[in-house]
Design a protein around this motif. Structure first.
Motif, PDB file in Angstrom:
ATOM      1  N   ASP A 436      -7.049  11.244 -54.398  1.00 12.17           N
ATOM      2  CA  ASP A 436      -8.123  11.173 -53.406  1.00 12.17           C
ATOM      3  C   ASP A 436      -8.799  12.533 -53.239  1.00 12.17           C
ATOM      4  O   ASP A 436     -10.034  12.616 -53.103  1.00 12.17           O
ATOM      5  CB  ASP A 436      -7.568  10.704 -52.066  1.00 12.17           C
ATOM      6  N   ALA A 437      -8.001  13.595 -53.219  1.00  8.52           N
ATOM      7  CA  ALA A 437      -8.568  14.944 -53.070  1.00  8.52           C
ATOM      8  C   ALA A 437      -9.462  15.277 -54.254  1.00  8.52           C
ATOM      9  O   ALA A 437     -10.542  15.862 -54.093  1.00  8.52           O
ATOM     10  CB  ALA A 437      -7.441  15.972 -52.946  1.00  8.52           C
ATOM     11  N   ARG A 438      -9.038  14.907 -55.453  1.00  9.07           N
ATOM     12  CA  ARG A 438      -9.844  15.187 -56.643  1.00  9.07           C
ATOM     13  C   ARG A 438     -11.129  14.364 -56.647  1.00  9.07           C
ATOM     14  O   ARG A 438     -12.189  14.857 -57.047  1.00  9.07           O
ATOM     15  CB  ARG A 438      -9.007  14.911 -57.887  1.00  9.07           C
ATOM     16  N   MET A 439     -11.048  13.141 -56.216  1.00  6.25           N
ATOM     17  CA  MET A 439     -12.246  12.301 -56.156  1.00  6.25           C
ATOM     18  C   MET A 439     -13.267  12.869 -55.164  1.00  6.25           C
ATOM     19  O   MET A 439     -14.473  12.904 -55.438  1.00  6.25           O
ATOM     20  CB  MET A 439     -11.862  10.870 -55.767  1.00  6.25           C
ATOM     21  N   GLU A 440     -12.798  13.301 -54.014  1.00  2.77           N
ATOM     22  CA  GLU A 440     -13.707  13.877 -53.020  1.00  2.77           C
ATOM     23  C   GLU A 440     -14.332  15.158 -53.538  1.00  2.77           C
ATOM     24  O   GLU A 440     -15.531  15.419 -53.333  1.00  2.77           O
ATOM     25  CB  GLU A 440     -12.948  14.124 -51.714  1.00  2.77           C
ATOM     26  N   HIS A 441     -13.526  15.982 -54.222  1.00  2.96           N
ATOM     27  CA  HIS A 441     -14.054  17.211 -54.812  1.00  2.96           C
ATOM     28  C   HIS A 441     -15.089  16.882 -55.882  1.00  2.96           C
ATOM     29  O   HIS A 441     -16.141  17.541 -55.977  1.00  2.96           O
ATOM     30  CB  HIS A 441     -12.900  18.019 -55.407  1.00  2.96           C
ATOM     31  N   ALA A 442     -14.821  15.865 -56.669  1.00  5.44           N
ATOM     32  CA  ALA A 442     -15.756  15.449 -57.709  1.00  5.44           C
ATOM     33  C   ALA A 442     -17.081  14.984 -57.110  1.00  5.44           C
ATOM     34  O   ALA A 442     -18.163  15.302 -57.629  1.00  5.44           O
ATOM     35  CB  ALA A 442     -15.139  14.335 -58.551  1.00  5.44           C
ATOM     36  N   MET A 443     -17.032  14.238 -56.016  1.00  7.89           N
ATOM     37  CA  MET A 443     -18.256  13.771 -55.368  1.00  7.89           C
ATOM     38  C   MET A 443     -19.122  14.933 -54.910  1.00  7.89           C
ATOM     39  O   MET A 443     -20.346  14.914 -55.059  1.00  7.89           O
ATOM     40  CB  MET A 443     -17.907  12.872 -54.185  1.00  7.89           C
ATOM     41  N   VAL A 444     -18.468  15.943 -54.345  1.00  7.27           N
ATOM     42  CA  VAL A 444     -19.214  17.124 -53.896  1.00  7.27           C
ATOM     43  C   VAL A 444     -19.875  17.813 -55.081  1.00  7.27           C
ATOM     44  O   VAL A 444     -21.057  18.183 -55.036  1.00  7.27           O
ATOM     45  CB  VAL A 444     -18.278  18.098 -53.150  1.00  7.27           C
ATOM     46  N   LEU A 445     -19.144  18.001 -56.169  1.00  3.63           N
ATOM     47  CA  LEU A 445     -19.693  18.675 -57.352  1.00  3.63           C
ATOM     48  C   LEU A 445     -20.817  17.862 -57.987  1.00  3.63           C
ATOM     49  O   LEU A 445     -21.827  18.419 -58.432  1.00  3.63           O
ATOM     50  CB  LEU A 445     -18.581  18.918 -58.377  1.00  3.63           C
ATOM     51  N   LEU A 446     -20.660  16.542 -58.032  1.00  2.00           N
ATOM     52  CA  LEU A 446     -21.709  15.692 -58.614  1.00  2.00           C
ATOM     53  C   LEU A 446     -22.984  15.745 -57.792  1.00  2.00           C
ATOM     54  O   LEU A 446     -24.091  15.707 -58.337  1.00  2.00           O
ATOM     55  CB  LEU A 446     -21.206  14.249 -58.702  1.00  2.00           C
ATOM     56  N   ILE A 453     -20.710  16.256 -66.774  1.00  2.00           N
ATOM     57  CA  ILE A 453     -19.576  15.456 -66.331  1.00  2.00           C
ATOM     58  C   ILE A 453     -18.260  16.009 -66.871  1.00  2.00           C
ATOM     59  O   ILE A 453     -17.259  16.080 -66.149  1.00  2.00           O
ATOM     60  CB  ILE A 453     -19.739  13.982 -66.754  1.00  2.00           C
ATOM     61  N   PHE A 454     -18.259  16.437 -68.141  1.00  2.00           N
ATOM     62  CA  PHE A 454     -17.004  16.943 -68.710  1.00  2.00           C
ATOM     63  C   PHE A 454     -16.538  18.193 -67.986  1.00  2.00           C
ATOM     64  O   PHE A 454     -15.335  18.409 -67.805  1.00  2.00           O
ATOM     65  CB  PHE A 454     -17.158  17.210 -70.212  1.00  2.00           C
ATOM     66  N   ARG A 455     -17.505  19.012 -67.536  1.00  2.00           N
ATOM     67  CA  ARG A 455     -17.142  20.224 -66.809  1.00  2.00           C
ATOM     68  C   ARG A 455     -16.577  19.875 -65.428  1.00  2.00           C
ATOM     69  O   ARG A 455     -15.601  20.482 -64.970  1.00  2.00           O
ATOM     70  CB  ARG A 455     -18.370  21.128 -66.666  1.00  2.00           C
ATOM     71  N   ILE A 456     -17.163  18.892 -64.757  1.00  2.00           N
ATOM     72  CA  ILE A 456     -16.669  18.464 -63.453  1.00  2.00           C
ATOM     73  C   ILE A 456     -15.268  17.877 -63.587  1.00  2.00           C
ATOM     74  O   ILE A 456     -14.398  18.093 -62.732  1.00  2.00           O
ATOM     75  CB  ILE A 456     -17.642  17.466 -62.810  1.00  2.00           C
ATOM     76  N   ALA A 457     -15.039  17.134 -64.677  1.00  2.00           N
ATOM     77  CA  ALA A 457     -13.693  16.595 -64.922  1.00  2.00           C
ATOM     78  C   ALA A 457     -12.674  17.727 -64.985  1.00  2.00           C
ATOM     79  O   ALA A 457     -11.592  17.647 -64.384  1.00  2.00           O
ATOM     80  CB  ALA A 457     -13.683  15.789 -66.225  1.00  2.00           C
ATOM     81  N   GLU A 458     -13.016  18.815 -65.679  1.00  2.00           N
ATOM     82  CA  GLU A 458     -12.121  19.971 -65.779  1.00  2.00           C
ATOM     83  C   GLU A 458     -11.905  20.609 -64.420  1.00  2.00           C
ATOM     84  O   GLU A 458     -10.778  20.973 -64.056  1.00  2.00           O
ATOM     85  CB  GLU A 458     -12.705  20.996 -66.748  1.00  2.00           C
ATOM     86  N   GLN A 459     -12.970  20.747 -63.643  1.00  2.00           N
ATOM     87  CA  GLN A 459     -12.872  21.377 -62.329  1.00  2.00           C
ATOM     88  C   GLN A 459     -12.034  20.553 -61.361  1.00  2.00           C
ATOM     89  O   GLN A 459     -11.545  21.089 -60.364  1.00  2.00           O
ATOM     90  CB  GLN A 459     -14.279  21.592 -61.753  1.00  2.00           C
ATOM     91  N   CYS A 460     -11.888  19.280 -61.645  1.00  2.00           N
ATOM     92  CA  CYS A 460     -11.099  18.405 -60.773  1.00  2.00           C
ATOM     93  C   CYS A 460      -9.706  18.130 -61.331  1.00  2.00           C
ATOM     94  O   CYS A 460      -8.982  17.265 -60.800  1.00  2.00           O
ATOM     95  CB  CYS A 460     -11.845  17.083 -60.560  1.00  2.00           C
ATOM     96  N   GLY A 461      -9.339  18.822 -62.398  1.00  2.00           N
ATOM     97  CA  GLY A 461      -7.976  18.724 -62.901  1.00  2.00           C
ATOM     98  C   GLY A 461      -7.712  17.587 -63.864  1.00  2.00           C
ATOM     99  O   GLY A 461      -6.544  17.227 -64.079  1.00  2.00           O
ATOM    100  N   TYR A 462      -8.767  17.008 -64.453  1.00  2.00           N
ATOM    101  CA  TYR A 462      -8.575  15.914 -65.405  1.00  2.00           C
ATOM    102  C   TYR A 462      -8.698  16.427 -66.834  1.00  2.00           C
ATOM    103  O   TYR A 462      -9.576  17.257 -67.133  1.00  2.00           O
ATOM    104  CB  TYR A 462      -9.591  14.802 -65.142  1.00  2.00           C
ATOM    105  N   PRO A 463      -7.853  15.932 -67.748  1.00  2.00           N
ATOM    106  CA  PRO A 463      -7.813  16.486 -69.113  1.00  2.00           C
ATOM    107  C   PRO A 463      -9.034  16.156 -69.944  1.00  2.00           C
ATOM    108  O   PRO A 463      -9.369  16.901 -70.876  1.00  2.00           O
ATOM    109  CB  PRO A 463      -6.551  15.846 -69.715  1.00  2.00           C
ATOM    110  N   ASN A 464      -9.739  15.062 -69.640  1.00  2.00           N
ATOM    111  CA  ASN A 464     -10.923  14.722 -70.431  1.00  2.00           C
ATOM    112  C   ASN A 464     -11.878  13.873 -69.604  1.00  2.00           C
ATOM    113  O   ASN A 464     -11.499  13.267 -68.592  1.00  2.00           O
ATOM    114  CB  ASN A 464     -10.541  13.994 -71.727  1.00  2.00           C
ATOM    115  N   GLU A 465     -13.115  13.811 -70.063  1.00  2.00           N
ATOM    116  CA  GLU A 465     -14.165  13.113 -69.333  1.00  2.00           C
ATOM    117  C   GLU A 465     -13.913  11.612 -69.258  1.00  2.00           C
ATOM    118  O   GLU A 465     -14.184  10.972 -68.239  1.00  2.00           O
ATOM    119  CB  GLU A 465     -15.512  13.383 -70.002  1.00  2.00           C
ATOM    120  N   LYS A 466     -13.385  11.037 -70.326  1.00  2.00           N
ATOM    121  CA  LYS A 466     -13.178   9.596 -70.372  1.00  2.00           C
ATOM    122  C   LYS A 466     -12.183   9.136 -69.306  1.00  2.00           C
ATOM    123  O   LYS A 466     -12.429   8.173 -68.570  1.00  2.00           O
ATOM    124  CB  LYS A 466     -12.689   9.190 -71.766  1.00  2.00           C
TER     125      LYS A 466
END
Length: 490
Positions: A436-446, A453-466
């Motif tokens: 949930d914390a990563r999703m909220e952070h992603a929404m702010v960045l988006l 998108i791939f950069r936001i995925a990295e900033q939110c701690g996800y290994p890849n965009e997919k």
């Protein structure tokens, strides 16, 4: 043209800064250099200076001592700190003394000099704008600032004949702005409009039979209805009896300090002299981030002393309202993950007509809500503090791989016991909380950045965009690109 003085006991560093900075591009001119704080003060006696750039670590008189002296004798001068070491405590002290920015020498080679000066010029411009120094109309802002400083130092100001002032600052759009003029406690000659919504009365009580005992004066003000819709200041600082200087200082006071000083039960307020004169420099992004981090964590919910200390810190910082709101924007998202949905409305900060006293009451309400939720778990304080440390760890490392063992170690518990305690205290398993914390952070960045998108995925701690996109869609019903387009359409 903004006049600049560079102070550094290292001759090569001093001359290097003077040589490489594109001063003219930002309407600046170096008019002097000094190898010590003492020499700088000598130069200031004979040379007009608008911007002082000083090293912090100098023998005899340090940069901090120099700033203290300049702030007292030359309050119009902006100060910028030059330092080898990014010591947060030392830099913060300089900022509290009035410095508007700092330059780390270790970053000078990597940074573009244009960016450094642009940032400084922007902060000066922002400060001028905040204090409405441009409201003088045809007068140039730089000229206004210089004249204000000359008046303050007594070089152009004639002897004052006014002993004291009552100042009325309108608090509401609906207040009758001419109300002070109708009051029989003074005659028309004593009253004048300082600025829109600000009136001043010179020598209240002179030539009018009004008792000047403070309590009697308060009763008279209440009797004439001036205790409603107005902030009334009692000023005895003779320097502020010069009308143009008074206008500028009171406009600045209304912009920042009134929000923190106002109390609904107080009719007459006597502000400290230094508060009226205070230019109140803007705070750095680092300081704002530190405040945001403190309020995002929940230690203040569990500890009375920490809570009171953090309230005092906020009141000391006196952030402008927009910056105060940014501190709690991210913090509120952390709180909402713990408070039940039906209570989340109470986490909304006060409206635009509120004052600091209202914000303090709001924070006490938020603390009570969070405290009740955490306290229902029945765990000892040590366990609760351990979980709070884990929450702070998640917030700090939201863009990294957060492992179960890392959180358990942070909380000083075994993995199994930590999982059970976390769920019982926070209300959800730790891996759901992280998601949930990563999703909220992603929404702010988006919404607030143009990062791919791939950069936001990295900033939110996800290994890849997919993988990130799959999780995001499962939680929001939209792909990240769809969410960004939706927000862009408003």
């Amino acid at each position: 043209m903004l006049k600049v003085l560079v102070v550094d006991d290292d001759r090569l560093a001093r001359q290097g800064i003077i040589a490489v900075m594109p001063w003219a591009a930002f309407d600046m001119e170096v008019v002097g250099e000094a190898n010590s704080g003492e020499r700088a003060l000598e130069i200031l006696q004979d040379q007009h200076v608008d911007l002082l750039i000083t090293d912090l670590a100098m023998p005899a008189m340090s940069g901090l001592d120099l700033i203290r002296g300049v702030r007292t004798d030359y309050p119009h001068i902006w100060n910028v700190v030059l330092t080898f070491h990014q010591d947060f405590g030392l830099i913060q002290e300089a900022l509290r003394l009035g410095a508007i920015d700092y330059i780390a020498k270790t970053q000078m080679e990597q940074a573009k000099m244009e960016d450094v000066l642009e940032r400084i010029a922007s902060r000066i411009q922002q400060e001028l704008s905040q204090r409405t120094l441009r409201s003088s109309g045809s007068m140039d802002a730089w000229e206004s600032n210089v004249q204000a400083s000359l008046i303050t130092s007594g070089k152009t100001r004639e002897a004052a004949i006014c002993r004291e002032l009552l100042v009325f600052i309108a608090l509401e759009e609906s207040v009758r702005l001419g109300q002070p003029r109708e009051c029989p406690l003074w005659n028309r000659e004593q009253l004048y409009e300082v600025s829109y919504g600000i009136w001043a009365v010179e020598n209240p009580g002179k030539d009018v039979d009004v008792p000047m005992d403070k309590q009697d004066l308060i009763m008279e003000l209440e009797r004439n209805g001036l205790n409603q819709g107005w902030m009334i200041l009692h000023i005895t600082d003779r320097q502020l009896t010069e009308h143009e200087l008074l206008r500028r200082f009171l406009s600045a006071y209304r912009e920042i300090h009134l929000f923190y000083d106002y109390r609904a039960d107080m009719v007459l307020y006597t502000p400290p002299v230094e508060r009226i004169h205070d230019r109140h420099p803007g705070w750095t992004d680092q300081e704002i981030d530190l405040l945001r981090e403190k309020w995002s964590s929940l230690f203040w919910v569990l500890d009375d002393e920490i809570f009171e200390s953090m309230l005092e810190e906020l009141e000391h910082f006196r952030l402008p309202l927009p910056q105060l709101k940014t501190v709690f924007y991210a913090a509120r998202m952390n709180w909402q993950r713990i408070v039940p949905d039906e209570l989340s409305e109470k986490l909304q900060p006060p409206g635009s007509q509120a004052y600091w006293m209202d914000w303090m009451e709001w924070l006490k309400t938020v603390r009570s809500l969070l405290g009740n939720k955490i306290g229902k778990s029945g765990y000892f304080d040590e366990i609760q503090h351990g979980v709070m440390k884990a929450l702070a760890y998640i917030d700090r490392n939201i863009g990294s791989d957060i492992r179960h063992s890392d959180l358990a170690n942070e909380a000083m518990m075994s993995k199994g016991y930590f999982s059970r305690c976390f769920k019982n205290i926070v209300g959800k398993p730790f891996h759901d909380y992280i998601r949930d914390a990563r999703m909220e952070h992603a929404m702010v960045l988006l919404e607030q950045t143009a990062n791919p998108i791939f950069r936001i995925a990295e900033q939110c701690g996800y290994p890849n965009e997919k993988y990130f996109s799959r999780v995001f869609r499962a939680q929001t019903g939209m792909l990240p690109s769809e969410f960004r387009s939706f927000k862009a359409r408003g």
